[in-house]
Write a protein that holds these residues in place. Sequence first.
Motif, mmCIF file in Angstrom:
data_model
loop_
_atom_site.group_PDB
_atom_site.id
_atom_site.type_symbol
_atom_site.label_atom_id
_atom_site.label_comp_id
_atom_site.label_asym_id
_atom_site.label_seq_id
_atom_site.Cartn_x
_atom_site.Cartn_y
_atom_site.Cartn_z
ATOM 1 N N PHE A 30 42.413 38.239 37.783
ATOM 2 C CA PHE A 30 43.439 38.895 38.590
ATOM 3 C C PHE A 30 43.109 40.378 38.812
ATOM 4 O O PHE A 30 43.254 40.896 39.918
ATOM 5 C CB PHE A 30 44.812 38.760 37.919
ATOM 6 N N SER A 31 42.693 41.068 37.755
ATOM 7 C CA SER A 31 42.473 42.511 37.854
ATOM 8 C C SER A 31 41.268 42.850 38.721
ATOM 9 O O SER A 31 41.274 43.858 39.440
ATOM 10 C CB SER A 31 42.290 43.115 36.458
ATOM 11 N N THR A 32 40.229 42.029 38.688
ATOM 12 C CA THR A 32 39.040 42.331 39.494
ATOM 13 C C THR A 32 39.259 42.069 40.978
ATOM 14 O O THR A 32 38.401 42.441 41.787
ATOM 15 C CB THR A 32 37.839 41.504 39.015
ATOM 16 N N ARG A 33 40.379 41.463 41.360
ATOM 17 C CA ARG A 33 40.673 41.298 42.777
ATOM 18 C C ARG A 33 40.920 42.639 43.456
ATOM 19 O O ARG A 33 40.881 42.748 44.675
ATOM 20 C CB ARG A 33 41.899 40.409 42.963
ATOM 21 N N LEU A 34 41.181 43.680 42.670
ATOM 22 C CA LEU A 34 41.401 45.008 43.234
ATOM 23 C C LEU A 34 40.107 45.647 43.726
ATOM 24 O O LEU A 34 40.151 46.628 44.468
ATOM 25 C CB LEU A 34 42.053 45.925 42.188
ATOM 26 N N ILE A 35 38.959 45.096 43.320
ATOM 27 C CA ILE A 35 37.662 45.637 43.733
ATOM 28 C C ILE A 35 37.308 45.034 45.080
ATOM 29 O O ILE A 35 37.227 43.814 45.228
ATOM 30 C CB ILE A 35 36.585 45.325 42.680
ATOM 31 N N GLY A 36 37.099 45.887 46.078
ATOM 32 C CA GLY A 36 36.831 45.409 47.429
ATOM 33 C C GLY A 36 35.411 44.904 47.629
ATOM 34 O O GLY A 36 35.199 43.932 48.346
ATOM 35 N N ASN A 37 34.424 45.536 46.994
ATOM 36 C CA ASN A 37 33.036 45.128 47.181
ATOM 37 C C ASN A 37 32.763 43.802 46.474
ATOM 38 O O ASN A 37 32.959 43.703 45.255
ATOM 39 C CB ASN A 37 32.107 46.220 46.633
ATOM 40 N N PRO A 38 32.323 42.749 47.174
ATOM 41 C CA PRO A 38 32.112 41.452 46.529
ATOM 42 C C PRO A 38 31.064 41.496 45.421
ATOM 43 O O PRO A 38 31.251 40.877 44.360
ATOM 44 C CB PRO A 38 31.667 40.545 47.685
ATOM 45 N N LEU A 39 29.943 42.217 45.643
ATOM 46 C CA LEU A 39 28.900 42.282 44.632
ATOM 47 C C LEU A 39 29.396 42.994 43.379
ATOM 48 O O LEU A 39 29.205 42.510 42.248
ATOM 49 C CB LEU A 39 27.668 42.989 45.197
ATOM 50 N N LEU A 40 30.049 44.143 43.563
ATOM 51 C CA LEU A 40 30.572 44.882 42.420
ATOM 52 C C LEU A 40 31.645 44.084 41.702
ATOM 53 O O LEU A 40 31.718 44.093 40.471
ATOM 54 C CB LEU A 40 31.125 46.232 42.894
ATOM 55 N N ARG A 41 32.477 43.382 42.469
ATOM 56 C CA ARG A 41 33.519 42.567 41.843
ATOM 57 C C ARG A 41 32.915 41.467 40.970
ATOM 58 O O ARG A 41 33.390 41.209 39.859
ATOM 59 C CB ARG A 41 34.411 41.948 42.929
ATOM 60 N N SER A 42 31.861 40.819 41.451
ATOM 61 C CA SER A 42 31.224 39.754 40.663
ATOM 62 C C SER A 42 30.582 40.311 39.402
ATOM 63 O O SER A 42 30.698 39.719 38.316
ATOM 64 C CB SER A 42 30.177 39.039 41.513
ATOM 65 N N VAL A 43 29.904 41.465 39.521
ATOM 66 C CA VAL A 43 29.259 42.062 38.342
ATOM 67 C C VAL A 43 30.293 42.433 37.289
ATOM 68 O O VAL A 43 30.138 42.124 36.095
ATOM 69 C CB VAL A 43 28.441 43.301 38.767
ATOM 70 N N VAL A 44 31.388 43.088 37.713
ATOM 71 C CA VAL A 44 32.417 43.495 36.756
ATOM 72 C C VAL A 44 33.089 42.274 36.151
ATOM 73 O O VAL A 44 33.361 42.226 34.941
ATOM 74 C CB VAL A 44 33.449 44.404 37.447
ATOM 75 N N ARG A 45 33.370 41.271 36.959
ATOM 76 C CA ARG A 45 34.080 40.087 36.461
ATOM 77 C C ARG A 45 33.261 39.353 35.411
ATOM 78 O O ARG A 45 33.747 39.082 34.300
ATOM 79 C CB ARG A 45 34.403 39.157 37.631
ATOM 80 N N TYR A 46 32.011 39.034 35.729
ATOM 81 C CA TYR A 46 31.204 38.258 34.780
ATOM 82 C C TYR A 46 30.819 39.103 33.562
ATOM 83 O O TYR A 46 30.715 38.579 32.445
ATOM 84 C CB TYR A 46 29.959 37.716 35.478
ATOM 85 N N ILE A 93 35.271 52.420 40.847
ATOM 86 C CA ILE A 93 36.508 51.756 41.273
ATOM 87 C C ILE A 93 37.629 52.774 41.408
ATOM 88 O O ILE A 93 38.394 52.778 42.388
ATOM 89 C CB ILE A 93 36.882 50.643 40.271
ATOM 90 N N VAL A 94 37.743 53.663 40.420
ATOM 91 C CA VAL A 94 38.766 54.706 40.481
ATOM 92 C C VAL A 94 38.511 55.630 41.672
ATOM 93 O O VAL A 94 39.440 56.005 42.412
ATOM 94 C CB VAL A 94 38.796 55.501 39.164
ATOM 95 N N ALA A 95 37.239 56.007 41.878
ATOM 96 C CA ALA A 95 36.899 56.879 43.004
ATOM 97 C C ALA A 95 37.215 56.201 44.330
ATOM 98 O O ALA A 95 37.705 56.850 45.266
ATOM 99 C CB ALA A 95 35.417 57.263 42.940
ATOM 100 N N ARG A 96 36.947 54.904 44.433
ATOM 101 C CA ARG A 96 37.242 54.190 45.670
ATOM 102 C C ARG A 96 38.747 54.154 45.925
ATOM 103 O O ARG A 96 39.207 54.330 47.059
ATOM 104 C CB ARG A 96 36.685 52.771 45.602
ATOM 105 N N PHE A 97 39.522 53.913 44.878
ATOM 106 C CA PHE A 97 40.980 53.897 45.051
ATOM 107 C C PHE A 97 41.482 55.256 45.530
ATOM 108 O O PHE A 97 42.302 55.343 46.454
ATOM 109 C CB PHE A 97 41.641 53.507 43.729
#
Length: 447
Positions: free
Chosen positions: A130-146, A196-200
Amino acid sequence: MNPEDADIPPLEQLQEIAFGLLARAEVFASGLMRPWNAYQIGIALCVFLLAWGLAVVLRPRLHDWMRAREGWPKWRLRVLLILHRRLRMVLFVVLIWIAVWIMREVTWPSRSYLLSVIANLATAWLFIAFSTRLIGNPLLRSVVRYGAWTWVTLHILHLTGEAQNLLENMAVNIGDTRLTMWLAVQAVITVAVLIIVARFLAVTSSARIRSNEDISPSMQVLAVKFLQVALYGAALFIGLKLVGVDLTGLAVLSGAIGVGLGFGLQKVVSNLVSGIIILLDKSIKPGDVISLGETFGWINSLGARYVSITTRDGKEYLIPNEDLITGQVVNWSHSNDFVRLDIYFGTAYGDDPHKVRKIAIAAAADTPRVLRDKPPVCHIVGFGDSSVDYILRFWIRDPTGGLTNIRGNVYLALWDAFQENGISIPFPQREVKVLEGSRLETAKALD
């Protein structure tokens, strides 16, 4: 790493850690064969099948209910959509914790230990998903999630110490600097979180800048680009400093970059500087209609390297910023949106030119998009071989609507008006005169 292990060769340390992990895996596997552990695995499988069956039944109903929610905020619909996609996992987490609570109430705590581990893992995985859905970049989201799933799993299974030792022993020595895999993992996680914080912050600040009508569109783009570069650069710099990376070597790197810029990146730097100049002097801005050579269209966006221009036929041109600085650019809407168009036509010498001018002005004024507060004008520009030549000038204020189509509409209006008033549009004609005594005249006489 313990000080007493410093003298042990890295290969032997890796073998020792690997054997330790293998021994713990064997103990864990043998423990699964015990009756109560096997019962807990069976209970977990039954709970999973129950969650899967409930998800199959509830997912279509939830989908229909979501489609009937009209007027709801978008953030609520997005949350419901994520919940709909993860419905099976949500049901499994709820049901597994109910099973853990029942097992703790009816039997000994040790007989629900494995179920508790499974429940903790499922809950952590669901929270990360749920929390990694806040990351817009698909590659970054996958890296952080796994990466987060891996670390949480090791933490719950009490294997973080062994994993850390293993990563610390995977190292490369560069001079006096020792780069370990553990340091690289820390750097990636820290920098990812800060990005992620900088992007937000960048997205939030960009929205506020764009909503400020007191700032011109070109200055809005410049402020947004500068803010993004500053935030992402600060995130990278702070992240590397937090994990202990020595940044003094960047001086050598910056020197190498300077040499590279002098040889191979001249065009790139020229486009970057040209982009900054364009934003500062406000010569063009998003929404302007420009002509550059044979390219005519309106500006979609101003980039760091190029300007995106969309033409009337739907083609999108990426024009380098340098071309806009060094070339001749026609900005149809630089200071205002008014554009004057000229069309040429001719009428027969037998038509009254005063009447022709009045009819042409009236026809153009009645055409949609032609401005009445800047009335059309018509003038004679010459006496041609076959016609009296005129120029008709009129104004519009929406060049984004196209220029060719408005010219065509005015021509059609002229055609209809001339047909109604008996004014002819001549075309070139040639008169052939046969001289007496010519061969053609003789041949005609013989016939």
